[in-house]
Scaffold this motif. Structure first.
Motif, PDB file in Angstrom:
ATOM      1  N   HIS A 263       1.511 -12.431  -1.086  1.00 50.38           N
ATOM      2  CA  HIS A 263       0.574 -11.366  -1.438  1.00 50.38           C
ATOM      3  C   HIS A 263       0.817 -10.895  -2.874  1.00 50.38           C
ATOM      4  CE1 HIS A 263      -1.988  -7.814  -0.411  1.00 50.38           C
ATOM      5  NE2 HIS A 263      -1.275  -7.275  -1.380  1.00 50.38           N
ATOM      6  N   HIS A 267      -1.324 -11.113  -6.761  1.00 44.58           N
ATOM      7  CA  HIS A 267      -1.530 -10.082  -7.796  1.00 44.58           C
ATOM      8  C   HIS A 267      -0.979 -10.573  -9.137  1.00 44.58           C
ATOM      9  CE1 HIS A 267      -3.091  -6.807  -5.372  1.00 44.58           C
ATOM     10  NE2 HIS A 267      -2.064  -6.807  -4.556  1.00 44.58           N
ATOM     11  N   GLU A 293      -7.005  -6.883  -5.258  1.00 50.14           N
ATOM     12  CA  GLU A 293      -6.634  -7.148  -3.871  1.00 50.14           C
ATOM     13  C   GLU A 293      -7.274  -8.451  -3.382  1.00 50.14           C
ATOM     14  OE1 GLU A 293      -4.321  -5.343  -2.737  1.00 50.14           O
ATOM     15  OE2 GLU A 293      -4.242  -5.821  -0.616  1.00 50.14           O
ATOM     16  N   SER A 296      -4.669 -11.072  -4.131  1.00 52.41           N
ATOM     17  CA  SER A 296      -3.476 -11.074  -3.272  1.00 52.41           C
ATOM     18  C   SER A 296      -3.838 -11.592  -1.889  1.00 52.41           C
ATOM     19  CB  SER A 296      -2.874  -9.669  -3.193  1.00 52.41           C
ATOM     20  OG  SER A 296      -3.833  -8.729  -2.763  1.00 52.41           O
TER      21      SER A 296
END
Ligand code: ZN
Length: 510
Positions: A263, A267, A293, A296
């Motif tokens: 995740h 980013h 987001e 991610s």
């Protein structure tokens, strides 16, 4: 372009101060001994104040005016015109908020955050209630610095997802909800998938090594970044040559550190892919919390929880954890990491139920700001709403209204919509990438990510904040933000996993 150059020099200087603050914040949550806490709070407050004061000076406005004239004939998407346009927007916003209000919010936030870290484990909402009441008041005052809004949450949403309005998000969420709820109902009417194969003891060193190997393959550049441990994982950037991620490790679950690493790596890939020409300027950042987001979630879920990904990486995971996984089939692992269930905690939620957690928070934020509900009733209203949405009782406020840091570490309003916007966008971007490069799914099965990463860098990452999220989405996908790719993705993945029937998808709800 003399004024533009002077403006750029000034912006880079401000970025230097902000980067120093980011480094101190990174240190605070990774290696700082507890004794440093009080002074660190002061260091950060001083640096943010200095950066803000310098930015809102009238001279910045004068340089912006002059630079706008110098760049008037340049195309909209030129670096120069974009820098002036984006900086002007940020400056117009920043000058409307009095410095005294910013200090007040910062001081209050520091105090509230401290109180929350104590209140959460003790299940003690009463102790933070008065603080949260003041947070609500300060959030309203922040919004009121921007008179003329349609909804009081709009200015707060603008901070993280510029160009989105409460009304737009509300309508979008209502539609998503009506499509998601039947799928959740159908899945939860089936037996819960067995995830005992991942809930086994797994030493920290091996978990970290496996995660690092995967993100190396994703294209994370260890010459320009690193990973350290923390309690609440995050990504931070000090320059385009130094983008850091953090992770946490629970040794009772094999894939716990992995998905948080993937995740945060998503980013980081976004920030690492920004055109170096934007270094130190307001363009050198992701364009909105929703688009950030989306990256991610794309690397964590659409890639990292896909069957193709595990066809390639499962043998390596088995080699890393031979005693735990030797007799576990790929199918069993794939089901375990994609198990869907109604659960209490947002950050642990699966892809299907996750957005329902976000919608609950978003609706409560709006109700609080509108004055429809009061902070004193918030814990009770949370429990009632949660039970209505998820069909399970909230055993305590620790796992209820106290679970997320956002309201206790910032304003009320604008904090949550980005997560769901990101989920929706992750599928819209991924579908566009696959349309342009149909070989991507086969690449993933071979553990190769260069084409996907290259496409994202070329179409999204390199632009940084040049385009607003709505502009970028339109440019990249040829349409505005749309739900269909996301719903198709969820259905395509979970229909076979849970043997769902077409009529279950169509079952209408409110
Ligand atoms: Zn994130």
């Amino acid at each position: 372009m003399k004024s533009l150059q002077t403006l750029k020099t000034r912006l880079i200087e401000i970025d230097d101060v902000n980067s120093a603050a980011s480094l101190l914040r990174w240190d605070q949550t990774t290696y700082m001994p507890p004794g440093g806490a009080a002074a660190r709070g002061r260091h950060l407050a001083t640096l943010s104040r200095l950066a803000h004061e310098r930015f809102v000076e009238a001279e910045t406005g004068r340089l912006l005016d002059a630079a706008a004239q110098e760049t008037a004939s340049l195309p909209f998407d030129s670096d120069e015109a974009s820098l002036v346009r984006v900086t002007r927007r940020a400056w117009d916003q920043a000058v409307k908020i009095p410095g005294s209000l910013i200090s007040e919010v910062q001081e209050h936030t520091a105090e509230t955050y401290q109180a929350w870290t104590v209140a959460k484990p003790r299940n003690d909402f009463a102790s933070v209630r008065p603080l949260l009441e003041r947070t609500l008041d300060l959030s309203r005052r922040m919004a009121d610095c921007f008179p003329g809004y349609d909804h009081i949450a709009d200015p707060l949403i603008d901070v993280s997802d510029y160009g989105m309005k409460a009304a737009t998000v509300k309508a979008l969420f209502a539609e998503l909800r009506s499509k998601l709820v039947p799928i959740v109902r159908a899945i939860t009417s089936r037996p819960v998938a067995d995830d005992s194969c991942v809930r086994q003891h797994a030493p920290e060193a091996q978990q970290l090594a496996f995660g690092l190997e995967v993100i190396r393959r994703y294209g994370f550049d260890f010459e320009r970044g690193r990973q350290d441990k923390t309690h609440h994982p995050f990504m931070t950037k000090f320059s385009l040559g130094d983008v850091r991620i953090t992770t946490r490790v629970r040794e009772d679950e094999i894939t716990d550190a992995l998905f948080s690493t993937l995740h945060e790596c998503g980013h980081a890939l976004y920030e690492l892919g920004i055109d170096p020409a934007h270094e130190g300027t307001p363009l050198a950042t992701g364009t909105s919390s929703g688009v950030h987001e989306s990256q991610s979630r794309l690397w964590e879920n659409l890639v990292g929880r896909s069957r193709g990904f595990w066809e390639h990486f499962y043998p390596l995971l088995q080699k890393t954890f031979p005693t735990q996984l030797a007799n576990v089939s790929l199918d069993t692992l794939y089901r375990a990491i994609n198990r869907v269930e109604r659960s209490l905690i947002r950050t642990d939620a699966d892809e299907v139920t996750y957005n329902l957690h976000v919608m609950l928070r978003f609706d409560l934020e709006l109700d609080l700001l509108e004055g429809k509900i009061a902070v004193k009733d918030l814990a009770r209203i949370w429990r009632e709403r949660f039970e209505a949405d998820f069909g399970i009782a909230v055993p305590d406020d620790t796992r209820g209204v106290l679970q997320d840091v956002h309201w206790y570490g910032g304003t009320i309003g604008g904090a949550f919509q980005g997560y769901t916007l990101g989920n929706i966008l992750s599928a819209q971007f991924f579908a566009t990438a696959v349309r342009a490069n149909p070989g991507i799914p086969a690449d993933i099965q071979r553990g190769e990510f260069g084409v996907l990463h290259g496409w994202l860098r070329e179409n999204i990452y390199r632009h940084g904040a040049k385009f607003t999220a709505p502009e970028l989405i339109e440019r990249v996908t040829g349409s505005p933000l749309t739900l269909e790719p996301y719903l198709d993705y969820l259905w395509g993945k979970y229909q076979p996993l849970y043997d769902l029937r077409e009529e279950e998808r169509a079952a209408g709800v409110r």
